[in-house]
Design an enzyme around this catalytic site. Sequence first.
Site, PDB file in Angstrom:
ATOM      1  CB  SER A 109      -4.412   1.825  14.437  1.00  0.00           C
ATOM      2  OG  SER A 109      -5.213   2.901  14.893  1.00  0.00           O
ATOM      3  N   GLY A 147       0.819  -1.219   0.000  1.00  0.00           N
ATOM      4  CA  GLY A 147       0.000   0.000   0.000  1.00  0.00           C
ATOM      5  C   GLY A 147       0.849   1.263   0.000  1.00  0.00           C
ATOM      6  CB  ALA A 158     -11.822  -6.230  15.242  1.00  0.00           C
ATOM      7  NE  ARG A 164      -4.353   6.794  -0.399  1.00  0.00           N
ATOM      8  CZ  ARG A 164      -5.670   6.751  -0.596  1.00  0.00           C
ATOM      9  NH1 ARG A 164      -6.160   7.221  -1.722  1.00  0.00           N
ATOM     10  NH2 ARG A 164      -6.468   6.259   0.318  1.00  0.00           N
ATOM     11  CG  ASP A 188      -6.816  -7.383  -2.938  1.00  0.00           C
ATOM     12  OD1 ASP A 188      -6.398  -7.225  -1.770  1.00  0.00           O
ATOM     13  OD2 ASP A 188      -8.024  -7.532  -3.211  1.00  0.00           O
ATOM     14  CB  VAL A 189      -1.762  -7.196   0.463  1.00  0.00           C
ATOM     15  CG1 VAL A 189      -0.518  -6.761  -0.271  1.00  0.00           C
ATOM     16  CG2 VAL A 189      -2.504  -6.026   1.060  1.00  0.00           C
ATOM     17  CE1 TYR A 199      -7.677   1.229  10.191  1.00  0.00           C
ATOM     18  CE2 TYR A 199      -7.603   2.071  12.431  1.00  0.00           C
ATOM     19  CZ  TYR A 199      -7.034   1.945  11.180  1.00  0.00           C
ATOM     20  OH  TYR A 199      -5.808   2.530  10.926  1.00  0.00           O
ATOM     21  CB  SER A 223      -5.592  -0.497  -8.999  1.00  0.00           C
ATOM     22  OG  SER A 223      -5.633   0.823  -8.503  1.00  0.00           O
ATOM     23  CB  ILE A 229      -0.690   9.906  10.491  1.00  0.00           C
ATOM     24  CG1 ILE A 229      -0.207   9.099  11.712  1.00  0.00           C
ATOM     25  CG2 ILE A 229       0.479  10.377   9.623  1.00  0.00           C
ATOM     26  CD1 ILE A 229       0.666   9.800  12.703  1.00  0.00           C
TER      27      ILE A 229
HETATM   28  P1  NAD Z   1      -4.088   5.672   2.870  1.00  0.00           P
HETATM   29  O1  NAD Z   1      -5.511   5.331   2.624  1.00  0.00           O
HETATM   30  O2  NAD Z   1      -3.632   7.054   2.596  1.00  0.00           O
HETATM   31  O3  NAD Z   1      -3.125   4.657   2.077  1.00  0.00           O
HETATM   32  C1  NAD Z   1      -3.342   3.266   2.118  1.00  0.00           C
HETATM   33  C2  NAD Z   1      -2.810   2.653   0.831  1.00  0.00           C
HETATM   34  O4  NAD Z   1      -3.083   1.237   0.877  1.00  0.00           O
HETATM   35  C3  NAD Z   1      -3.511   3.209  -0.425  1.00  0.00           C
HETATM   36  O5  NAD Z   1      -2.551   3.541  -1.401  1.00  0.00           O
HETATM   37  C4  NAD Z   1      -4.395   2.044  -0.866  1.00  0.00           C
HETATM   38  O6  NAD Z   1      -4.645   2.006  -2.270  1.00  0.00           O
HETATM   39  C5  NAD Z   1      -3.579   0.845  -0.394  1.00  0.00           C
HETATM   40  N1  NAD Z   1      -4.399  -0.366  -0.278  1.00  0.00           N
HETATM   41  C6  NAD Z   1      -5.671  -0.459   0.210  1.00  0.00           C
HETATM   42  N2  NAD Z   1      -6.108  -1.721   0.093  1.00  0.00           N
HETATM   43  C7  NAD Z   1      -5.110  -2.428  -0.483  1.00  0.00           C
HETATM   44  C8  NAD Z   1      -4.977  -3.792  -0.871  1.00  0.00           C
HETATM   45  N3  NAD Z   1      -5.978  -4.667  -0.676  1.00  0.00           N
HETATM   46  N4  NAD Z   1      -3.810  -4.212  -1.426  1.00  0.00           N
HETATM   47  C9  NAD Z   1      -2.802  -3.325  -1.632  1.00  0.00           C
HETATM   48  N5  NAD Z   1      -2.874  -2.018  -1.272  1.00  0.00           N
HETATM   49  C10 NAD Z   1      -4.019  -1.579  -0.722  1.00  0.00           C
HETATM   50  O7  NAD Z   1      -3.817   5.272   4.393  1.00  0.00           O
HETATM   51  P2  NAD Z   1      -2.652   5.750   5.399  1.00  0.00           P
HETATM   52  O8  NAD Z   1      -3.235   6.765   6.307  1.00  0.00           O
HETATM   53  O9  NAD Z   1      -1.397   6.041   4.661  1.00  0.00           O
HETATM   54  O10 NAD Z   1      -2.510   4.410   6.254  1.00  0.00           O
HETATM   55  C11 NAD Z   1      -1.461   3.489   6.066  1.00  0.00           C
HETATM   56  C12 NAD Z   1      -1.524   2.463   7.196  1.00  0.00           C
HETATM   57  O11 NAD Z   1      -1.378   3.119   8.447  1.00  0.00           O
HETATM   58  C13 NAD Z   1      -2.845   1.699   7.256  1.00  0.00           C
HETATM   59  O12 NAD Z   1      -2.617   0.352   7.647  1.00  0.00           O
HETATM   60  C14 NAD Z   1      -3.596   2.424   8.349  1.00  0.00           C
HETATM   61  O13 NAD Z   1      -4.573   1.618   8.961  1.00  0.00           O
HETATM   62  C15 NAD Z   1      -2.460   2.786   9.303  1.00  0.00           C
HETATM   63  N6  NAD Z   1      -2.783   3.912  10.173  1.00  0.00           N
HETATM   64  C16 NAD Z   1      -3.044   5.155   9.687  1.00  0.00           C
HETATM   65  C17 NAD Z   1      -3.343   6.200  10.557  1.00  0.00           C
HETATM   66  C18 NAD Z   1      -3.624   7.603  10.090  1.00  0.00           C
HETATM   67  O14 NAD Z   1      -3.940   8.453  10.952  1.00  0.00           O
HETATM   68  N7  NAD Z   1      -3.528   7.923   8.838  1.00  0.00           N
HETATM   69  C19 NAD Z   1      -3.397   5.937  11.929  1.00  0.00           C
HETATM   70  C20 NAD Z   1      -3.141   4.663  12.392  1.00  0.00           C
HETATM   71  C21 NAD Z   1      -2.815   3.657  11.508  1.00  0.00           C
END
Ligand code: NAD
Length: 245
Positions: free
Chosen positions: A140, A9, A155, A12, A61-62, A153, A35, A186
């Site tokens: 998280s 992922g 869970a 971005r 798709d992971v 989420y 994708s 974040i």
């Molecule tokens: P984001 O939505 O900006 O980026 C997530 C990326 O994962 C996207 O590019 C998306 O296309 C990709 N993705 C989604 N499903 C996928 C799949 N099945 N296979 C491959 N790629 C896939 O999210 P983020 O804020 O950068 O979060 C990144 C990680 O950090 C996540 O695991 C999220 O739960 C965790 N997180 C984020 C925050 C926050 O505040 N942003 C807080 C705690 C934890």
Amino acid sequence: MGKTALITGSARGIGAAIALRLAKDGFDIALNDVSERSFEDNDIMERISALGVKCEKFIADVSDYKQCEEMVKAVKETFGTIDALVNNAGITRDGLLLRMAEENYDDVIRINQKSVFNMTKLVGAVMLRQKSGKVVNLASVAGLYGNPGQMNYSASKGAVIAMTKTAAKELGSRGINVNAVAPGFIKTPMTDKLTDEQRNAMLAQIAMKRYGEPEEVASVVAFLCSADAAYVTGQTIEISGGLSM
Ligand code: NAD
């Protein structure tokens, strides 16, 4: 350096920041996202390649074991080794428990939790043969403390913390470290979706009175992927500006 990091992922958000940081630290980078379209609006490949390391993207798709299998094989063929795996891909489908659709529960568990099983199993096998490796999982604060509107989420992220400890116990004797980070709020496209009310409620609880930057998660992940963290395993490091004290 001759070492490779695979970040799921990573088109971005936090994943892209981790990829960029690990590239700065000298890792060759295997990017992944679900994708081709995910990579369209950004220049992450160009920014990493400009640092002089090798960078390739792998669409998978992971949450799908077969696609993970094909991706891990392709990464191994392209780079030779996989030295760091960052299980970062994740989604939210928020809603209060009594209104949450079953498919929103299942999708979040599949993408946030099952993906960690898929990728850790497959890359773990590569690392076992190498007798070394670093795995970092994105958990998280919701997985540590729970969060209203995030039954699915929290869970999934609570499970990721438990999976981190189990994998650390299974793989530790083979020179593989497995840790997690638990970010708070974040600034990324994921949190852009929240309402002002939700943001302000969160901000009130943060000791540092500001949201985190993706780079502030990336630096902790980079530490866990480095030799400096050689004797750290099975841990979950909170990166939340003091959200929960
Ligand atoms: P984001 O939505 O900006 O980026 C997530 C990326 O994962 C996207 O590019 C998306 O296309 C990709 N993705 C989604 N499903 C996928 C799949 N099945 N296979 C491959 N790629 C896939 O999210 P983020 O804020 O950068 O979060 C990144 C990680 O950090 C996540 O695991 C999220 O739960 C965790 N997180 C984020 C925050 C926050 O505040 N942003 C807080 C705690 C934890």
